[in-house]
Design an enzyme around this catalytic site. Sequence first.
Site, mmCIF file in Angstrom:
data_model
loop_
_atom_site.group_PDB
_atom_site.id
_atom_site.type_symbol
_atom_site.label_atom_id
_atom_site.label_comp_id
_atom_site.label_asym_id
_atom_site.label_seq_id
_atom_site.Cartn_x
_atom_site.Cartn_y
_atom_site.Cartn_z
ATOM 1 N N LYS A 14 -5.678 0.977 1.119
ATOM 2 C CA LYS A 14 -7.934 -0.016 0.630
ATOM 3 C C LYS A 14 -8.411 0.259 2.295
ATOM 4 C CE LYS A 14 -5.642 -3.852 -0.254
ATOM 5 N NZ LYS A 14 -4.414 -3.239 -0.038
ATOM 6 N N ARG A 89 -8.450 -12.282 -3.901
ATOM 7 C CA ARG A 89 -6.590 -11.555 -3.845
ATOM 8 C C ARG A 89 -5.894 -12.780 -4.899
ATOM 9 N NH1 ARG A 89 -5.508 -9.042 1.449
ATOM 10 N NH2 ARG A 89 -3.293 -8.825 1.111
ATOM 11 N N ARG A 124 2.843 2.890 9.648
ATOM 12 C CA ARG A 124 1.695 2.444 9.773
ATOM 13 C C ARG A 124 1.944 1.909 10.813
ATOM 14 N NH1 ARG A 124 -1.509 -1.682 6.837
ATOM 15 N NH2 ARG A 124 -0.168 -3.082 7.084
ATOM 16 N N ARG A 157 1.620 -3.221 13.478
ATOM 17 C CA ARG A 157 1.745 -5.209 12.618
ATOM 18 C C ARG A 157 2.952 -5.370 12.316
ATOM 19 N NH1 ARG A 157 -3.189 -4.149 8.019
ATOM 20 N NH2 ARG A 157 -1.569 -6.048 7.039
ATOM 21 N N ARG A 168 5.219 -9.866 0.789
ATOM 22 C CA ARG A 168 3.779 -9.265 0.641
ATOM 23 C C ARG A 168 3.284 -8.762 -1.105
ATOM 24 N NH1 ARG A 168 2.211 -5.750 5.238
ATOM 25 N NH2 ARG A 168 0.307 -5.457 4.464
HETATM 26 P P1 AP5 Z 1 -3.530 1.262 4.673
HETATM 27 O O1 AP5 Z 1 -4.980 1.908 4.103
HETATM 28 O O2 AP5 Z 1 -3.476 0.758 6.147
HETATM 29 O O3 AP5 Z 1 -3.502 0.363 3.432
HETATM 30 P P2 AP5 Z 1 -3.800 -1.004 3.063
HETATM 31 O O4 AP5 Z 1 -3.786 -0.418 1.091
HETATM 32 O O5 AP5 Z 1 -5.659 -1.494 3.497
HETATM 33 O O6 AP5 Z 1 -2.693 -2.197 3.411
HETATM 34 P P3 AP5 Z 1 -2.693 -3.466 4.067
HETATM 35 O O7 AP5 Z 1 -1.230 -3.360 4.127
HETATM 36 O O8 AP5 Z 1 -3.723 -3.863 5.206
HETATM 37 O O9 AP5 Z 1 -3.137 -4.650 2.820
HETATM 38 P P4 AP5 Z 1 -2.791 -5.873 3.111
HETATM 39 O O10 AP5 Z 1 -3.895 -5.643 1.674
HETATM 40 O O11 AP5 Z 1 -1.406 -6.366 2.926
HETATM 41 O O12 AP5 Z 1 -3.039 -6.292 3.802
HETATM 42 P P5 AP5 Z 1 -4.567 -6.666 4.859
HETATM 43 O O13 AP5 Z 1 -5.312 -6.254 6.414
HETATM 44 O O14 AP5 Z 1 -5.722 -7.578 3.088
HETATM 45 O O15 AP5 Z 1 -2.537 2.438 4.459
HETATM 46 C C1 AP5 Z 1 -1.439 2.380 4.710
HETATM 47 C C2 AP5 Z 1 -0.894 3.270 5.554
HETATM 48 O O16 AP5 Z 1 -0.671 4.436 4.610
HETATM 49 C C3 AP5 Z 1 -1.650 3.563 6.966
HETATM 50 O O17 AP5 Z 1 -0.922 4.226 7.947
HETATM 51 C C4 AP5 Z 1 -2.524 4.963 5.606
HETATM 52 O O18 AP5 Z 1 -2.979 5.787 7.086
HETATM 53 C C5 AP5 Z 1 -1.623 5.185 4.589
HETATM 54 N N1 AP5 Z 1 -2.096 5.931 3.610
HETATM 55 C C6 AP5 Z 1 -3.109 5.280 3.251
HETATM 56 N N2 AP5 Z 1 -3.133 6.280 1.804
HETATM 57 C C7 AP5 Z 1 -2.646 7.401 2.011
HETATM 58 C C8 AP5 Z 1 -1.764 8.110 1.248
HETATM 59 N N3 AP5 Z 1 -2.940 8.539 -0.242
HETATM 60 N N4 AP5 Z 1 -0.927 8.762 1.315
HETATM 61 C C9 AP5 Z 1 -0.131 9.293 2.273
HETATM 62 N N5 AP5 Z 1 -0.571 7.814 3.992
HETATM 63 C C10 AP5 Z 1 -1.563 7.228 2.773
HETATM 64 O O19 AP5 Z 1 -4.065 -8.973 4.686
HETATM 65 C C11 AP5 Z 1 -3.092 -9.027 5.879
HETATM 66 C C12 AP5 Z 1 -2.470 -10.736 5.218
HETATM 67 O O20 AP5 Z 1 -4.306 -11.408 5.315
HETATM 68 C C13 AP5 Z 1 -2.000 -10.851 3.897
HETATM 69 O O21 AP5 Z 1 -1.141 -11.030 3.834
HETATM 70 C C14 AP5 Z 1 -2.733 -12.630 3.819
HETATM 71 O O22 AP5 Z 1 -1.954 -13.703 4.195
HETATM 72 C C15 AP5 Z 1 -3.746 -12.692 4.646
HETATM 73 N N6 AP5 Z 1 -5.366 -12.328 4.252
HETATM 74 C C16 AP5 Z 1 -6.281 -11.288 4.009
HETATM 75 N N7 AP5 Z 1 -7.008 -11.506 2.714
HETATM 76 C C17 AP5 Z 1 -6.821 -12.374 2.031
HETATM 77 C C18 AP5 Z 1 -7.580 -13.446 0.765
HETATM 78 N N8 AP5 Z 1 -8.210 -12.625 0.668
HETATM 79 N N9 AP5 Z 1 -6.862 -14.445 0.494
HETATM 80 C C19 AP5 Z 1 -5.758 -14.902 1.227
HETATM 81 N N10 AP5 Z 1 -4.994 -14.037 2.228
HETATM 82 C C20 AP5 Z 1 -4.824 -13.164 2.971
#
Ligand code: AP5
Length: 211
Positions: A14, A89, A124, A157, A168
């Site tokens: 994402k 979410r 990552r 991270r 997660r």
């Molecule tokens: P990346 O682009 O980093 O993936 P992502 O989907 O953004 O993954 P996140 O881990 O950031 O999502 P998340 O939803 O768990 O975390 P968030 O920060 O929102 O890509 C991942 C890896 O794969 C990278 O290394 C990239 O280079 C590689 N890659 C990407 N595409 C690829 C492809 N096609 N092929 C090969 N490799 C590829 O949330 C973290 C925490 O914050 C949550 O657990 C929660 O505690 C809190 N939080 C955040 N938002 C909320 C909310 N709205 N409500 C409640 N809690 C929340």
Amino acid sequence: MMKLIFLGPPGAGKGTQAAIVSKKLGIPTISTGDMLRAAVKEGTEVGKQAKSFMDAGKLVPDSVIIGIVAERVAKEDCAKGYILDGVPRTIAQAQALEDAGILFDHVISIETADEVVTQRLSGRRVCPQCGAPYHVTNNPPKAEGICDACGHELIQRKDDSADTIASRLEVYHAETEPLKEFYQKRDLLRLVADEGSIEDINGRIMAILEM
Ligand code: AP5
């Protein structure tokens, strides 16, 4: 005006896709994950409330999230649209956005299998300064361990450990996946297959946006 939501499990890409689409469309990405990590780092009140949930791979309470998103989308740089990355979410968050009159053009759901998530997140690396994501083999920076965009040293991270990734994923299936039905009913859901390279997936997303 283009308002988008990027949905998908952790590690679906994402953040990676949002960064590319942001640049192409000239609209900001609003990532609640990045905002919360910045709040934790700065030790703000929101950061203090969020830290233990994030470290355990659990969701931060809806009341905290709804407040920070409403404040952010009201800022001037969002006038031409924006991408929400990682929010809403839960059904409660989606409903709160709708109740506030915040409506969307497309909800892009990147469809990634659980096994792929584990491989992606364990490799990552992220920039703690600007939030840019990399992968040690799939998307390495030009100089090892250094952010291409801002030159800061990359980190792993805390929530990208095996146990926390499992938690997660569980939370995603239980709390976030039901949003697909919520947006399907509003005819906004666009499923994007997670097949091929980052560029291939971006091509599929751009085709949807140019419809
Ligand atoms: P990346 O682009 O980093 O993936 P992502 O989907 O953004 O993954 P996140 O881990 O950031 O999502 P998340 O939803 O768990 O975390 P968030 O920060 O929102 O890509 C991942 C890896 O794969 C990278 O290394 C990239 O280079 C590689 N890659 C990407 N595409 C690829 C492809 N096609 N092929 C090969 N490799 C590829 O949330 C973290 C925490 O914050 C949550 O657990 C929660 O505690 C809190 N939080 C955040 N938002 C909320 C909310 N709205 N409500 C409640 N809690 C929340």
